[in-house]
Each structure stands twice: as C-alpha cells, then as structure tokens.
Design an enzyme around this catalytic site. Structure first.
Site, PDB file in Angstrom:
ATOM      1  N   LYS A  91      -1.184  -8.036  -2.453  1.00  0.00           N
ATOM      2  CA  LYS A  91      -2.394  -7.413  -2.562  1.00  0.00           C
ATOM      3  C   LYS A  91      -2.249  -6.079  -2.372  1.00  0.00           C
ATOM      4  O   LYS A  91      -1.440  -5.285  -1.794  1.00  0.00           O
ATOM      5  CB  LYS A  91      -3.057  -7.647  -1.148  1.00  0.00           C
ATOM      6  CG  LYS A  91      -4.329  -6.771  -0.836  1.00  0.00           C
ATOM      7  CD  LYS A  91      -4.921  -6.799   0.615  1.00  0.00           C
ATOM      8  CE  LYS A  91      -6.032  -5.937   0.829  1.00  0.00           C
ATOM      9  NZ  LYS A  91      -6.407  -5.911   2.100  1.00  0.00           N
TER      10      LYS A  91
ATOM     11  N   TYR B 235       0.733  -1.091   0.103  1.00  0.00           N
ATOM     12  CA  TYR B 235      -0.047   0.107   0.029  1.00  0.00           C
ATOM     13  C   TYR B 235       0.941   1.328  -0.019  1.00  0.00           C
ATOM     14  O   TYR B 235       1.158   1.567   1.013  1.00  0.00           O
ATOM     15  CB  TYR B 235      -0.843  -0.029   1.262  1.00  0.00           C
ATOM     16  CG  TYR B 235      -2.069  -0.859   1.201  1.00  0.00           C
ATOM     17  CD1 TYR B 235      -2.700  -1.740  -0.125  1.00  0.00           C
ATOM     18  CD2 TYR B 235      -3.017  -1.021   2.200  1.00  0.00           C
ATOM     19  CE1 TYR B 235      -3.542  -2.469  -0.057  1.00  0.00           C
ATOM     20  CE2 TYR B 235      -4.162  -1.818   2.184  1.00  0.00           C
ATOM     21  CZ  TYR B 235      -4.300  -2.510   1.084  1.00  0.00           C
ATOM     22  OH  TYR B 235      -5.152  -3.341   1.259  1.00  0.00           O
TER      23      TYR B 235
END
Length: 306
Positions: A204, A171
């Site tokens: 992810k 992220y």
C-alpha cells in the site's frame, strides 16, 4: 479459480500454501473477486488521528460493527483494522470477509518529525481472530526506519510461517524528506520497492504527485524521458518499481475529498495498471447510503464499467 488469480499467485512461488490460500481469499472476495483488483476498507484512523476527527463526521463509525457491515454490504475485498476493532466484531462476522490485522499503530498526540509506530498486535492474535493477513506500516526516510524494517522482517517471517499473508503500508516520512517529497514520484516508487524487498504480498502506497524529490532521480527521469505529467503514467512507474508489476500494489485514498475527485483519482489508478484501492475516510466518513454508492462506483471503475 480464475486464471488471473492463479497468475498472481504464481508470482509468490516461495510462499507456502497457507499464505497463498489467504492471499487468494482476499483476491477472490467481493464484487471484484477473481479480477485481480481489490478494494479494501481500512479503519485504523481512530488511533492514528483520534476518534473526534475520525468518527464525528459520521457517528455510526464509533461502533466497530459498522465497518464490518459496510465492507460486507459494499462487496469489498477485505477489512483492515487494529486489534481492538477486529476483536469487537470478529465473532459476529466470522467468515463473512477476509480480515487484516494492523499490527502496528501510532497516536497523533505528538508531532514526531521522525515517527515510529508501536507494535499493537501479533501474529498469534491475528490467527486467533481468523485473519487472512497482518498489516504493518513502515516510514522509509524516518530516522527510526531500521527498527521498523527489522520488526517487519521478523513479523513477516512469523506470519508466513503460520500461513498468513503480509500487507505493508509504505509511507515515506521523516526529517530529511520534504512534505511534497512524501508523495513524490521517485519516493513513492522507492517506497513500493522497499516493501516488495521486505517480502510484502500486498503493498500500500500513496498515489504519487508530479514532483521528484531526489536530484539524482530527477536527472535519471529526464535522461530516460520518463513521463510524469499524468497520474496514470506515475502509477505505471510505481507498479513497475514493485518487481515489474509482480507484486500486488494498491493505493490509499488519503484525506476526505469530494466524490468527483475520488473517482477521477480511481480512474487514474486503474488506467496506470494499479491493482486497486484501500479507502478509509473517503468511505466511512460519508453517510452509509452515500458511502455504499461511492464504493459501488469505485468497484465499477475497476471493473471497467464506469
């Protein structure tokens, strides 16, 4: 084992049989088992956002067992959570579905522009509970990124040595990245590349927006004629950045939103060649029957039935 799963496992030739077996457990689990697509339920938001914001919308979620049962009944690929939530249900649901221990977390009681997550779990704890994998968040762009990368490297080496798979939440975030830039196409693709280079078995990232943060990347995209105006094209570029699609890359569900918006995004991920979704708040914050219906629709989209 389905041919597609054997093909995916062949991309991880340096991993030992234990890691490959655990990766296969995830890929073969649930209603999408054997297809190469995944839907994972993550419930780390109690720590990340606090219990009020996370569980009051659907109070059943205060009970750790609720999330095990939701993931099982929905036919999902795996369930990811921090140490405490997994310990609270691992014995009761042993063997029912693959578990992923989120081994680092941060609370939301400070406003760090350059966040750093604390290590809150371990490979030893993941093995004790019977997990198939560990999960770890890095913040590319944070001033603390070097510390996070070094901790991830050590945990990845330890996890794989003991036969666990590794899932990396990548992220981008930090004082040198704009808010728009956190989900910019070039930055999301960069995040996927970093996670792949760090040895992730599953990556992810967030679905990328039609925005480019870095000037040099923008020039390169324009010169090469890279299409960025549709979600499938942007997903395709992120997948390409994860070793030309040879690393399983899944996309977060993000903040809670309406059903139509969720399903439209899932179709974009599917059409761009994404390997699946990891959906938390958009699932467990709904009433149980509504959550099961939504997850069922998501699975059908990845099956090509909806």
């Amino acid at each position: 084992m389905k041919r597609r799963i054997r093909e995916i496992l062949s991309w991880y030739g340096s991993d030992n049989p234990g890691t490959l077996t655990n990766l296969a457990r995830i890929l073969n689990q649930g209603k999408l088992g054997g297809t190469g697509k995944l839907v994972i339920l993550p419930v780390d938001q109690g720590v990340e956002h606090g219990p009020a914001r996370t569980f009051i919308p659907n109070p059943g979620g205060f009970d750790p067992r609720y999330h095990f049962e939701l993931a099982i009944d929905a036919g999902l690929s795996a369930y990811a959570a921090p140490l405490g939530f997994l310990e609270a249900g691992a014995r009761d649901y042993a063997g029912d579905l693959p578990l992923i221990m989120k081994v680092n977390n941060r609370e939301n009681l400070s406003s760090d522009k350059d966040p750093l997550q604390a290590v809150t779990g371990s490979v030893e704890a993941a093995l004790r509970i019977g997990c198939a994998a560990i999960g770890y968040t890095v913040y590319p762009g944070s001033m603390h990124r070097v510390v996070m990368y070094e901790k991830l490297q050590a945990l990845t080496e330890e996890a794989k040595r003991h036969g666990l798979a590794v899932v990396v939440w990548s992220y981008p975030r930090g004082s040198d990245i704009s808010k728009e830039g956190e989900t910019a196409l070039d930055v999301s693709a960069y995040a996927a590349q970093i996670a792949a280079q760090m040895g992730a078995n599953i990556i992810k990232v967030k679905p990328p927006d039609d925005f480019v943060e870095q000037g040099e990347a923008r020039k390169t995209y324009e010169k090469a004629g890279v299409e960025t105006d549709t979600l499938p094209k942007r997903i395709e570029h992120v997948i390409k950045s994860a070793f030309d699609g040879r690393r399983v890359t899944i996309f977060s569900g993000g903040a809670a939103k309406g059903t139509d918006a969720v399903l439209e995004e899932i179709r974009g991920i599917r059409d761009g060649g994404g390997f699946g979704s990891i959906m938390g708040r958009n699932a467990f914050q709904r009433e149980r029957s509504e959550a099961l219906e939504l997850l069922g629709s998501v699975i059908k989209i990845y099956q090509g039935k909806l």
